[in-house]
Design a protein around this motif. Structure first.
Motif, short mmCIF file in Angstrom:
data_model
loop_
_atom_site.label_atom_id
_atom_site.label_comp_id
_atom_site.label_asym_id
_atom_site.label_seq_id
_atom_site.Cartn_x
_atom_site.Cartn_y
_atom_site.Cartn_z
N ALA A 37 0.83 -1.21 0.00
CA ALA A 37 0.00 0.00 0.00
C ALA A 37 0.87 1.26 0.00
O ALA A 37 0.57 2.23 -0.70
N LYS A 38 1.95 1.22 0.77
CA LYS A 38 2.84 2.37 0.84
C LYS A 38 3.55 2.59 -0.49
O LYS A 38 3.69 3.74 -0.95
N LEU A 39 3.97 1.50 -1.12
CA LEU A 39 4.64 1.61 -2.41
C LEU A 39 3.70 2.18 -3.47
O LEU A 39 4.10 2.98 -4.32
N LEU A 40 2.43 1.76 -3.44
CA LEU A 40 1.44 2.29 -4.38
C LEU A 40 1.24 3.78 -4.17
O LEU A 40 1.21 4.55 -5.14
N THR A 41 1.12 4.18 -2.92
CA THR A 41 0.94 5.60 -2.61
C THR A 41 2.12 6.41 -3.12
O THR A 41 1.95 7.50 -3.68
N GLU A 42 3.33 5.88 -2.95
CA GLU A 42 4.53 6.59 -3.41
C GLU A 42 4.55 6.71 -4.93
O GLU A 42 4.92 7.76 -5.47
N ARG A 43 4.13 5.65 -5.62
CA ARG A 43 4.12 5.71 -7.09
C ARG A 43 3.10 6.74 -7.57
O ARG A 43 3.38 7.52 -8.50
N LEU A 44 1.94 6.75 -6.97
CA LEU A 44 0.90 7.70 -7.35
C LEU A 44 1.34 9.14 -7.07
O LEU A 44 1.05 10.06 -7.85
N GLU A 45 2.07 9.32 -5.98
CA GLU A 45 2.58 10.65 -5.65
C GLU A 45 3.60 11.12 -6.69
O GLU A 45 3.63 12.29 -7.08
N LYS A 46 4.45 10.19 -7.14
CA LYS A 46 5.44 10.54 -8.15
C LYS A 46 4.75 10.93 -9.46
O LYS A 46 5.18 11.85 -10.17
N ILE A 47 3.68 10.23 -9.80
CA ILE A 47 2.92 10.56 -11.01
C ILE A 47 2.33 11.96 -10.90
O ILE A 47 2.39 12.76 -11.85
N LYS A 48 1.79 12.27 -9.73
CA LYS A 48 1.21 13.61 -9.51
C LYS A 48 2.29 14.69 -9.65
O LYS A 48 2.04 15.75 -10.24
N GLN A 49 3.46 14.43 -9.13
CA GLN A 49 4.55 15.40 -9.21
C GLN A 49 4.95 15.65 -10.66
O GLN A 49 5.22 16.78 -11.07
N ILE A 50 5.00 14.58 -11.45
CA ILE A 50 5.34 14.71 -12.87
C ILE A 50 4.26 15.50 -13.60
O ILE A 50 4.55 16.36 -14.45
N GLN A 51 3.01 15.22 -13.29
CA GLN A 51 1.91 15.93 -13.92
C GLN A 51 1.95 17.42 -13.59
O GLN A 51 1.62 18.27 -14.44
N GLN A 52 2.38 17.75 -12.41
CA GLN A 52 2.52 19.16 -12.04
C GLN A 52 3.62 19.84 -12.86
O GLN A 52 3.52 21.01 -13.22
N LEU A 53 4.68 19.09 -13.15
CA LEU A 53 5.78 19.65 -13.93
C LEU A 53 5.41 19.85 -15.41
O LEU A 53 5.82 20.84 -16.03
N THR A 54 4.64 18.92 -15.95
CA THR A 54 4.30 18.98 -17.38
C THR A 54 3.00 19.70 -17.66
O THR A 54 2.79 20.19 -18.78
N GLY A 55 2.11 19.73 -16.65
CA GLY A 55 0.79 20.30 -16.87
C GLY A 55 -0.09 19.40 -17.73
O GLY A 55 -1.08 19.86 -18.32
N ARG A 56 0.26 18.11 -17.79
CA ARG A 56 -0.46 17.15 -18.62
C ARG A 56 -0.74 15.88 -17.83
O ARG A 56 0.09 15.46 -17.00
N PRO A 57 -1.88 15.22 -18.08
CA PRO A 57 -2.15 13.93 -17.44
C PRO A 57 -1.13 12.89 -17.89
O PRO A 57 -0.64 12.93 -19.03
N LEU A 58 -0.81 11.95 -17.00
CA LEU A 58 0.16 10.90 -17.29
C LEU A 58 -0.43 9.54 -16.96
O LEU A 58 -0.96 9.34 -15.86
N ILE A 59 -0.35 8.60 -17.91
CA ILE A 59 -0.67 7.21 -17.62
C ILE A 59 0.57 6.38 -17.90
O ILE A 59 1.48 6.81 -18.62
N VAL A 60 0.63 5.18 -17.31
CA VAL A 60 1.84 4.35 -17.40
C VAL A 60 1.49 2.96 -17.93
O VAL A 60 0.56 2.32 -17.44
N TYR A 61 2.24 2.51 -18.94
CA TYR A 61 2.16 1.14 -19.43
C TYR A 61 3.54 0.52 -19.23
O TYR A 61 4.51 0.92 -19.88
N PHE A 62 3.64 -0.47 -18.35
CA PHE A 62 4.94 -0.96 -17.90
C PHE A 62 4.96 -2.49 -17.89
O PHE A 62 4.10 -3.13 -17.27
N SER A 63 5.92 -3.09 -18.58
CA SER A 63 6.10 -4.54 -18.59
C SER A 63 7.39 -4.92 -17.89
O SER A 63 8.39 -4.23 -18.00
N ASN A 64 7.36 -6.03 -17.19
CA ASN A 64 8.55 -6.54 -16.52
C ASN A 64 9.23 -7.55 -17.45
O ASN A 64 8.92 -8.73 -17.45
N PHE A 65 10.15 -7.08 -18.29
CA PHE A 65 10.76 -7.98 -19.26
C PHE A 65 12.28 -7.97 -19.22
O PHE A 65 12.93 -8.69 -19.97
#
Length: 295
Positions: free
Chosen positions: A24-52
């Protein structure tokens, strides 16, 4: 003197100290990082990530039709007409990538793809539909020449083989068999017996499809409205679609090479705060999927 700590290692050290993972803590941290990036760009951000990166590539890590549902959910409530997509993938089914791209572009006027690490094959094809691609010295795209699963009739094992390599091998054998020498016939006939005409046709069709899609996406989106759009798109499609040029489907095409080919690249090194934020997000996600994959 300030000591720099590797970003990924920070996550490893935290787990070693705590001897456990707080999901739960790791999820919260990831979501917070996404919010911080969105504040920098002024654009919504979605993530598509594969473990390969670790271990073998498996079908679940590749782009397929199940990702259409996931992308649909991700963008359902995204407001406005702008979107950033952080993508990290080994590639996958070209037709599925096309479906996702058309869905994104039907909803958003401006789409940018962020390659924090690797976007190979069908992932590269998806980035061609962006208004721009964000890359830095860590980022690579990849060739889009299609791969076919080929089952060895002797061993029964399947492996991904470049379609253009199969076609070239078939043509080489045909040329060699024009020589009536017995040793030539003896060498090449057994190999030709392993192939069939429908496999050759499938290779030709797959190659034509990826080339045509590359051209269409680049012309319609990245170079939309430009006088030289068709010529630029054709040159880029030829480079990325040619197995003879790259020699390996996993050969990374870095930011400098991507720029040389004429792709619209935004160099993340020009904005160190954004670059750092995106890399922190990448490492946080990679760490999470690595740990989940090991459990």
């Amino acid at each position: 003197m300030r000591c720099s700590v590797p970003t990924y290692q920070v996550h490893v050290d935290r787990v070693e100290k705590a001897q456990s993972i707080d999901g739960a803590k790791l999820l919260t941290e990831r979501l917070e990082k996404i919010k911080q990036i969105q504040q920098l760009t002024g654009r919504p951000l979605i993530v598509y990530f594969s473990n390969f990166i670790k271990g073998n590539i498996v079908p679940n890590n590749s782009i397929d039709d199940s990702d259409v549902t996931a992308f649909s959910d991700l963008i359902e409530d995204v407001p406005g007409t702008d979107l950033d997509v952080m993508i990290h993938t080994p590639g996958g089914i070209v037709e599925s990538a096309e479906r996702i791209v058309l869905m994104l572009r039907a909803k958003f006027t401006s789409v940018r793809f962020i390659v924090s690490h690797s976007a190979y094959s069908a992932g590269t094809l998806m980035t061609f539909s962006g208004d721009a691609i964000l890359m830095d010295d860590r980022s690579v795209l990849g060739p889009v020449d299609p791969q076919l699963l080929f089952r060895d009739p002797n061993t029964g094992e399947s492996q991904a083989v470049p379609a253009q390599a199969i076609t070239a091998g078939f043509q080489r054998a045909q040329t060699a068999l024009k020589d009536p020498a017995p040793e030539v016939m003896k060498s090449y006939l057994p190999m030709l017996n392993k192939l069939n005409l429908h496999l050759l046709e499938a290779c030709n069709n797959a190659t034509a499809l990826t080339y045509r899609l590359s051209q269409e996406l680049l012309t319609k989106y990245m170079f939309a409205g430009e006088a030289e759009a068709a010529a630029k798109s054709e040159a880029i499609a030829k480079f990325f679609s040619s197995h003879d040029g790259t020699l390996s489907h996993r050969r990374g095409i870095n930011i400098e090479k991507a720029q040389e080919q004429g792709l619209k690249i935004i160099d993340m090194r020009a904005d160190q705060k954004l670059r750092s934020g995106l890399w922190q997000l990448h490492c946080a996600i990679e760490f999470f999927v690595d740990m989940v994959g090991d459990t």
